[in-house]
Design a protein around this motif. Structure first.
Motif, PDB file in Angstrom:
ATOM      1  N   PRO A   1       0.136 -12.129  -1.462  1.00 30.61           N
ATOM      2  CA  PRO A   1       0.316 -10.692  -1.248  1.00 30.61           C
ATOM      3  C   PRO A   1       0.118  -9.731  -2.726  1.00 30.61           C
ATOM      4  O   PRO A   1      -0.812  -9.152  -2.147  1.00 30.61           O
ATOM      5  CB  PRO A   1       1.262 -10.750  -0.265  1.00 30.61           C
ATOM      6  N   LYS A   2       0.461 -10.231  -2.961  1.00 28.71           N
ATOM      7  CA  LYS A   2       0.618  -9.386  -4.492  1.00 28.71           C
ATOM      8  C   LYS A   2      -1.188  -9.633  -4.756  1.00 28.71           C
ATOM      9  O   LYS A   2      -0.790  -8.346  -5.408  1.00 28.71           O
ATOM     10  CB  LYS A   2       1.858  -9.531  -4.796  1.00 28.71           C
ATOM     11  N   GLU A   3      -1.036 -10.493  -5.785  1.00 29.59           N
ATOM     12  CA  GLU A   3      -2.135 -10.286  -5.916  1.00 29.59           C
ATOM     13  C   GLU A   3      -3.682  -9.882  -5.552  1.00 29.59           C
ATOM     14  O   GLU A   3      -4.393  -9.454  -5.793  1.00 29.59           O
ATOM     15  CB  GLU A   3      -2.749 -12.047  -5.958  1.00 29.59           C
TER      16      GLU A   3
ATOM     17  N   THR B   1       1.677  -4.099  -9.537  1.00 30.97           N
ATOM     18  CA  THR B   1       1.832  -3.371  -8.123  1.00 30.97           C
ATOM     19  C   THR B   1       3.465  -3.029  -7.397  1.00 30.97           C
ATOM     20  O   THR B   1       4.195  -4.084  -7.827  1.00 30.97           O
ATOM     21  CB  THR B   1       1.352  -3.699  -6.606  1.00 30.97           C
ATOM     22  N   VAL B   2       3.453  -2.365  -6.862  1.00 31.23           N
ATOM     23  CA  VAL B   2       4.774  -2.115  -6.563  1.00 31.23           C
ATOM     24  C   VAL B   2       5.889  -4.059  -5.397  1.00 31.23           C
ATOM     25  O   VAL B   2       6.824  -3.800  -5.239  1.00 31.23           O
ATOM     26  CB  VAL B   2       5.049  -1.251  -4.221  1.00 31.23           C
ATOM     27  N   TYR B   3       4.359  -4.020  -5.055  1.00 32.83           N
ATOM     28  CA  TYR B   3       5.102  -5.852  -4.737  1.00 32.83           C
ATOM     29  C   TYR B   3       5.287  -6.789  -6.275  1.00 32.83           C
ATOM     30  O   TYR B   3       5.778  -7.628  -5.635  1.00 32.83           O
ATOM     31  CB  TYR B   3       3.807  -6.634  -3.793  1.00 32.83           C
ATOM     32  N   ALA B   4       5.193  -6.088  -7.710  1.00 35.71           N
ATOM     33  CA  ALA B   4       5.002  -7.325  -7.950  1.00 35.71           C
ATOM     34  C   ALA B   4       6.318  -7.945  -8.100  1.00 35.71           C
ATOM     35  O   ALA B   4       7.682  -6.701  -7.817  1.00 35.71           O
ATOM     36  CB  ALA B   4       4.363  -6.843  -9.340  1.00 35.71           C
ATOM     37  N   ASP B   5       6.922  -9.150  -8.694  1.00 39.78           N
ATOM     38  CA  ASP B   5       8.329  -9.914  -9.078  1.00 39.78           C
ATOM     39  C   ASP B   5       8.183  -9.831 -10.839  1.00 39.78           C
ATOM     40  O   ASP B   5       7.238 -10.247 -11.494  1.00 39.78           O
ATOM     41  CB  ASP B   5       7.913 -10.884  -9.181  1.00 39.78           C
TER      42      ASP B   5
ATOM     43  N   GLY C   1      -5.928 -10.625 -11.304  1.00 39.59           N
ATOM     44  CA  GLY C   1      -5.054 -12.035 -10.947  1.00 39.59           C
ATOM     45  C   GLY C   1      -5.466 -13.136 -11.303  1.00 39.59           C
ATOM     46  O   GLY C   1      -6.561 -13.454 -12.040  1.00 39.59           O
ATOM     47  N   THR C   2      -4.247 -13.882 -11.518  1.00 44.70           N
ATOM     48  CA  THR C   2      -4.001 -14.802 -12.162  1.00 44.70           C
ATOM     49  C   THR C   2      -2.985 -15.351 -12.564  1.00 44.70           C
ATOM     50  O   THR C   2      -2.084 -14.972 -11.779  1.00 44.70           O
ATOM     51  CB  THR C   2      -3.628 -14.600 -14.256  1.00 44.70           C
TER      52      THR C   2
END
Length: 323
Positions: free
Chosen positions: A169-171, A303-307, A153-154
């Motif tokens: 949420p993604k992190e 992840t599947v949530y990544a932009d 997480g960055t």
């Protein structure tokens, strides 16, 4: 200037580590990402080969002006890799993938100069080859207990406070996945397993503005059969979960397909055993030199949530000098 480094496989080095660990003989070492090349020996033997370690040592202040430019992979090229990963994530082949890329850089700072002045917990300089200035601990062993500090997480520290990172949420999903993976890894060699601290934030210094990094602390009591068996412990845990993903076997295969280059020593581990305690770091924040060309290797968890745009920007953010 220095003789060639006698690299061997990690499997061969592991046997030496077990012997030295059982006898309380100090040593230093480093291992590449896929375990095909490793070196271990005393600090004096390392220096004779042009290998320099600095673990948790204060750096000299950087007072000289330096130049630094980077030429990152295009967004279009990154997007191809990202979409390959996303397809596999949606198929269920992986839950988290650490996707990395190479960035050519130009700087008047030599590898030796970077090693001397970098502010980082884990530093390694291999003469005329590469330099590492990593903030990430892999594992520590103290008093027959093993500790891991997964960093996942960055975000930029110049634009927002650390709570933004902790609540994204993604992190959160990325960090929870890696904590679960590390707990599972440690359970092979230790019991019981504890999550001592969850989602704490550290600030990492860079020459372009600081970064927030999110970590957790996981620990366990080493099983008696692993006391002193440094090599066996590392063989059970490698490659590091924070730079592969979960589940490991299918994710490692996906990384090979998506990245399209050899990580080499990047995302391997380095460390020092003082005769009683072990301290190791993950070899991220990595600059490799070939001739006159320097290349910075960096990446992040997908992840599947990544932009894709945010992940691309994070990859570039992590290309810096830590002065």
């Amino acid at each position: 200037m220095y003789p060639s480094i006698p690299y061997v496989s990690f499997a061969e080095v592991s046997e030496k580590m077990d012997t030295w660990g059982s006898l309380g003989i100090p040593f230093v070492f480093y291992i590449n990402y896929d375990g095909t090349q490793a070196w271990a020996g005393s600090n004096d033997e390392a220096k004779a080969l042009g290998i320099y370690f600095a673990i948790r040592k204060k750096a000299q202040a950087q007072t000289d002006d330096f130049e630094f430019t980077k030429t990152p992979i295009s967004f279009e090229s990154y997007l191809e890799k990202f979409e390959r990963v996303q397809r596999s994530l949606h198929y269920g082949d992986s839950f988290l993938v650490n996707l990395t890329a190479e960035t050519p850089i130009e700087t008047n700072a030599s590898l030796e100069n970077i090693f001397t002045h970098a502010q980082a917990a884990y530093k390694l300089f291999v003469w005329d080859y590469f330099v590492v200035f990593s903030p990430e601990c892999f594992v520590q062993i103290r008093d027959q207990k093993i500790y891991s500090y997964p960093m996942k997480g960055t975000s930029s520290a110049t634009k927002q406070g650390p709570e933004i990172l902790q609540n994204d949420p993604k992190e959160q999903a990325e960090h929870a996945t890696i904590v679960d993976l590390i707990r599972n890894d440690l359970s092979q060699i230790a019991f019981p397993i504890y999550v001592d601290k969850y989602k704490y934030i550290e600030e990492i210094k860079t020459h372009e503005g600081n970064l927030w990094q999110m970590s957790s602390v996981i620990s366990g009591d080493l099983l008696p059969k692993y006391h002193g068996k440094i090599g066996q412990i590392l063989q059970a845990l490698l490659p590091a979960g924070s730079i592969t993903g979960a589940p490991k076997p299918s994710t490692i295969s996906l990384i090979q397909q998506a990245e399209g280059y050899d990580r080499g020593f990047y995302t391997g581990i380095m460390g020092e055993y003082d005769g009683q305690n072990l301290d190791t770091g993950v070899m991220i924040r990595f600059i490799e030199q070939s001739g006159q060309q320097k290349t910075f290797k960096s990446g992040g968890g997908i992840t599947v949530y990544a932009d894709p745009q945010k992940e691309y920007e994070e990859l570039i953010q992590k290309v810096y000098l830590p002065f």
